[in-house]
Scaffold this active site. Structure first.
Site, PDB file in Angstrom:
ATOM      1  N   LYS A  14       0.834  -1.213   0.000  1.00 33.37           N
ATOM      2  CA  LYS A  14       0.000   0.000   0.000  1.00 33.37           C
ATOM      3  C   LYS A  14       0.867   1.262   0.000  1.00 33.37           C
ATOM      4  CE  LYS A  14      -2.158  -1.172   3.841  1.00 33.37           C
ATOM      5  NZ  LYS A  14      -1.486  -2.457   4.126  1.00 33.37           N
ATOM      6  N   ARG A  89      -9.986   0.696   8.297  1.00 31.70           N
ATOM      7  CA  ARG A  89      -9.561  -0.666   8.604  1.00 31.70           C
ATOM      8  C   ARG A  89     -10.636  -1.453   9.316  1.00 31.70           C
ATOM      9  NH1 ARG A  89      -3.753   0.281   8.585  1.00 31.70           N
ATOM     10  NH2 ARG A  89      -2.757  -1.690   8.990  1.00 31.70           N
ATOM     11  N   ARG A 123      11.490  -5.915   4.914  1.00 29.70           N
ATOM     12  CA  ARG A 123      11.344  -4.460   4.755  1.00 29.70           C
ATOM     13  C   ARG A 123      12.343  -3.703   5.633  1.00 29.70           C
ATOM     14  NH1 ARG A 123       5.630  -1.950   5.432  1.00 29.70           N
ATOM     15  NH2 ARG A 123       5.704  -3.182   7.342  1.00 29.70           N
ATOM     16  N   ARG A 152      11.055  -1.728  11.179  1.00 27.48           N
ATOM     17  CA  ARG A 152       9.951  -1.230  12.013  1.00 27.48           C
ATOM     18  C   ARG A 152       9.749  -2.143  13.210  1.00 27.48           C
ATOM     19  NH1 ARG A 152       4.762   0.056   8.272  1.00 27.48           N
ATOM     20  NH2 ARG A 152       3.694  -1.132   9.874  1.00 27.48           N
ATOM     21  N   ARG A 163      -0.979  -8.936  13.333  1.00 27.59           N
ATOM     22  CA  ARG A 163      -1.459  -7.955  12.348  1.00 27.59           C
ATOM     23  C   ARG A 163      -2.239  -8.654  11.244  1.00 27.59           C
ATOM     24  NH1 ARG A 163       3.978  -5.191  10.889  1.00 27.59           N
ATOM     25  NH2 ARG A 163       2.793  -4.257   9.179  1.00 27.59           N
TER      26      ARG A 163
HETATM   27  P1  AP5 Z   1       4.798  -1.595   1.861  1.00 24.80           P
HETATM   28  O1  AP5 Z   1       4.492  -0.754   0.675  1.00 24.80           O
HETATM   29  O2  AP5 Z   1       5.550  -0.993   2.989  1.00 24.80           O
HETATM   30  O3  AP5 Z   1       3.461  -2.341   2.348  1.00 24.80           O
HETATM   31  P2  AP5 Z   1       2.217  -1.811   3.166  1.00 24.80           P
HETATM   32  O4  AP5 Z   1       1.003  -2.445   2.557  1.00 24.80           O
HETATM   33  O5  AP5 Z   1       2.252  -0.322   3.274  1.00 24.80           O
HETATM   34  O6  AP5 Z   1       2.502  -2.511   4.544  1.00 24.80           O
HETATM   35  P3  AP5 Z   1       2.375  -1.968   6.047  1.00 24.80           P
HETATM   36  O7  AP5 Z   1       3.101  -2.965   6.912  1.00 24.80           O
HETATM   37  O8  AP5 Z   1       2.778  -0.534   6.119  1.00 24.80           O
HETATM   38  O9  AP5 Z   1       0.872  -2.112   6.277  1.00 24.80           O
HETATM   39  P4  AP5 Z   1       0.145  -2.109   7.609  1.00 24.80           P
HETATM   40  O10 AP5 Z   1      -1.226  -2.004   7.108  1.00 24.80           O
HETATM   41  O11 AP5 Z   1       0.423  -3.254   8.485  1.00 24.80           O
HETATM   42  O12 AP5 Z   1       0.810  -0.889   8.404  1.00 24.80           O
HETATM   43  P5  AP5 Z   1       0.333   0.563   8.779  1.00 24.80           P
HETATM   44  O13 AP5 Z   1       1.518   1.429   8.846  1.00 24.80           O
HETATM   45  O14 AP5 Z   1      -0.822   0.979   7.944  1.00 24.80           O
HETATM   46  O15 AP5 Z   1       5.611  -2.872   1.305  1.00 24.80           O
HETATM   47  C1  AP5 Z   1       6.088  -3.875   2.198  1.00 24.80           C
HETATM   48  C2  AP5 Z   1       7.476  -4.369   1.718  1.00 24.80           C
HETATM   49  O16 AP5 Z   1       7.333  -5.046   0.474  1.00 24.80           O
HETATM   50  C3  AP5 Z   1       8.504  -3.238   1.477  1.00 24.80           C
HETATM   51  O17 AP5 Z   1       9.765  -3.715   1.870  1.00 24.80           O
HETATM   52  C4  AP5 Z   1       8.438  -3.006  -0.033  1.00 24.80           C
HETATM   53  O18 AP5 Z   1       9.671  -2.519  -0.523  1.00 24.80           O
HETATM   54  C5  AP5 Z   1       8.104  -4.404  -0.550  1.00 24.80           C
HETATM   55  N1  AP5 Z   1       7.244  -4.392  -1.749  1.00 24.80           N
HETATM   56  C6  AP5 Z   1       6.165  -3.576  -1.987  1.00 24.80           C
HETATM   57  N2  AP5 Z   1       5.597  -3.890  -3.178  1.00 24.80           N
HETATM   58  C7  AP5 Z   1       6.321  -4.941  -3.679  1.00 24.80           C
HETATM   59  C8  AP5 Z   1       6.215  -5.718  -4.883  1.00 24.80           C
HETATM   60  N3  AP5 Z   1       5.272  -5.489  -5.799  1.00 24.80           N
HETATM   61  N4  AP5 Z   1       7.115  -6.726  -5.065  1.00 24.80           N
HETATM   62  C9  AP5 Z   1       8.069  -6.984  -4.140  1.00 24.80           C
HETATM   63  N5  AP5 Z   1       8.248  -6.275  -2.983  1.00 24.80           N
HETATM   64  C10 AP5 Z   1       7.362  -5.269  -2.772  1.00 24.80           C
HETATM   65  O19 AP5 Z   1      -0.243   0.337  10.263  1.00 24.80           O
HETATM   66  C11 AP5 Z   1       0.612  -0.009  11.344  1.00 24.80           C
HETATM   67  C12 AP5 Z   1      -0.185  -0.076  12.632  1.00 24.80           C
HETATM   68  O20 AP5 Z   1      -0.752   1.221  12.928  1.00 24.80           O
HETATM   69  C13 AP5 Z   1      -1.394  -1.031  12.620  1.00 24.80           C
HETATM   70  O21 AP5 Z   1      -1.017  -2.352  12.931  1.00 24.80           O
HETATM   71  C14 AP5 Z   1      -2.291  -0.390  13.683  1.00 24.80           C
HETATM   72  O22 AP5 Z   1      -1.859  -0.725  14.973  1.00 24.80           O
HETATM   73  C15 AP5 Z   1      -2.071   1.092  13.472  1.00 24.80           C
HETATM   74  N6  AP5 Z   1      -3.045   1.682  12.536  1.00 24.80           N
HETATM   75  C16 AP5 Z   1      -2.774   2.262  11.326  1.00 24.80           C
HETATM   76  N7  AP5 Z   1      -3.900   2.663  10.710  1.00 24.80           N
HETATM   77  C17 AP5 Z   1      -4.928   2.325  11.534  1.00 24.80           C
HETATM   78  C18 AP5 Z   1      -6.341   2.438  11.443  1.00 24.80           C
HETATM   79  N8  AP5 Z   1      -6.940   2.970  10.359  1.00 24.80           N
HETATM   80  N9  AP5 Z   1      -7.093   1.972  12.485  1.00 24.80           N
HETATM   81  C19 AP5 Z   1      -6.514   1.452  13.576  1.00 24.80           C
HETATM   82  N10 AP5 Z   1      -5.182   1.295  13.716  1.00 24.80           N
HETATM   83  C20 AP5 Z   1      -4.388   1.718  12.705  1.00 24.80           C
HETATM   84 MG    MG Z   2       2.406   1.040   4.876  1.00 19.64          MG
END
Ligand code: AP5
Ligand code: MG
Length: 208
Positions: A14, A89, A123, A152, A163
């Site tokens: 994402k 979410r 990552r 992270r 997660r």
């Molecule tokens: P990346 O692009 O970083 O993936 P991502 O989908 O952004 O993954 P996240 O781990 O950030 O998602 P998340 O939903 O768990 O975390 P968030 O920060 O939102 O890519 C991942 C890796 O793969 C990278 O190394 C990249 O280089 C590689 N990659 C990407 N595309 C690729 C491809 N096509 N091929 C190969 N490699 C590739 O949330 C974190 C925490 O915050 C949550 O757990 C929760 O506690 C809290 N939180 C955030 N938002 C909310 C909400 N709305 N409600 C409640 N709690 C929330």
């Molecule tokens: Mg992300």
């Protein structure tokens, strides 16, 4: 006017796609995860509340993230559209969002569970927000700012398992929610970053 929501499991890509979309379509990229992590880094009250949930792989309470997003979408740069990454979410968050903004595209990046685990485990992040991967996008330091790369805190194996559970229980139902609303678009996330972005561009260019 584009109101885009990115759906997809943790590690689906994402954040990676959001950067490309925001740049091509000149939209503000709003990542609730990034906002919460910057609050943790700056030692705010919100940050200390969020940390206890994030470290366990749990969701931060709906009312907290809804207030953050509502406030952010009221800023002038969101008048012509927005790109949400990691929000909504839960169904409650999606319903709240519908009360103050219009979603035109909910893009679900589909990736197998085994692959997301590999992507998260490899990552590496820079403090400036750039994301790298030890095999698919390796780098010793950040290409953009020269900063040191780190893992992270919530990318540890036990937290990742939580997660993913939370994603399947609470977030995956949003796929049906947005399908019913007629704004769901699925893209195959099991391809290179450029190929995934190619599919997203087809979705966004074909539906103004
Ligand atoms: P990346 O692009 O970083 O993936 P991502 O989908 O952004 O993954 P996240 O781990 O950030 O998602 P998340 O939903 O768990 O975390 P968030 O920060 O939102 O890519 C991942 C890796 O793969 C990278 O190394 C990249 O280089 C590689 N990659 C990407 N595309 C690729 C491809 N096509 N091929 C190969 N490699 C590739 O949330 C974190 C925490 O915050 C949550 O757990 C929760 O506690 C809290 N939180 C955030 N938002 C909310 C909400 N709305 N409600 C409640 N709690 C929330
Ligand atoms: Mg992300």
């Amino acid at each position: 006017m584009k109101g885009i929501v990115l759906l997809g499991a943790p590690g689906a890509g994402k954040g990676t796609q959001a950067k490309l979309i925001a740049s091509r379509y000149a939209l503000p990229h709003i990542s609730t995860g990034d906002i919460l992590r910057s609050n943790i880094k700056n030692g705010t009250e919100l940050g200390s509340l969020a940390k206890s949930f994030i470290d366990e792989g749990k969701l931060v309470p709906d009312e907290v993230v809804v207030a953050i997003v509502k406030d952010r979408l009221a800023q002038p740069d969101c008048k012509e559209g927005f790109l949400l990454d990691g929000f909504p979410r839960t169904t409650e968050q999606a319903k709240a969002l519908a009360s103050f903004a219009t979603v035109t595209h909910a893009i679900d990046i589909e990736v197998d569970a085994d692959e997301v685990v590999k992507r998260i485990a490899g990552r590496r992040m820079c403090a400036c927000g750039e994301s790298y991967h030890i095999s698919t996008h390796p780098s010793a330091v950040c290409d953009k700012c020269g900063g040191a790369l780190y893992q992270r805190d919530d990318d540890k194996e036990e937290t990742v398992a939580n997660r993913l559970r939370v994603y399947f229980d609470q977030t995956a139902p949003l796929i049906d929610y947005y399908r019913s609303a007629g704004v769901l678009f699925k893209v195959n996330g099991m391809q290179s970053v450029d190929e995934v972005f190619g599919e997203i561009k087809e979705v966004l260019d074909g539906n103004d």
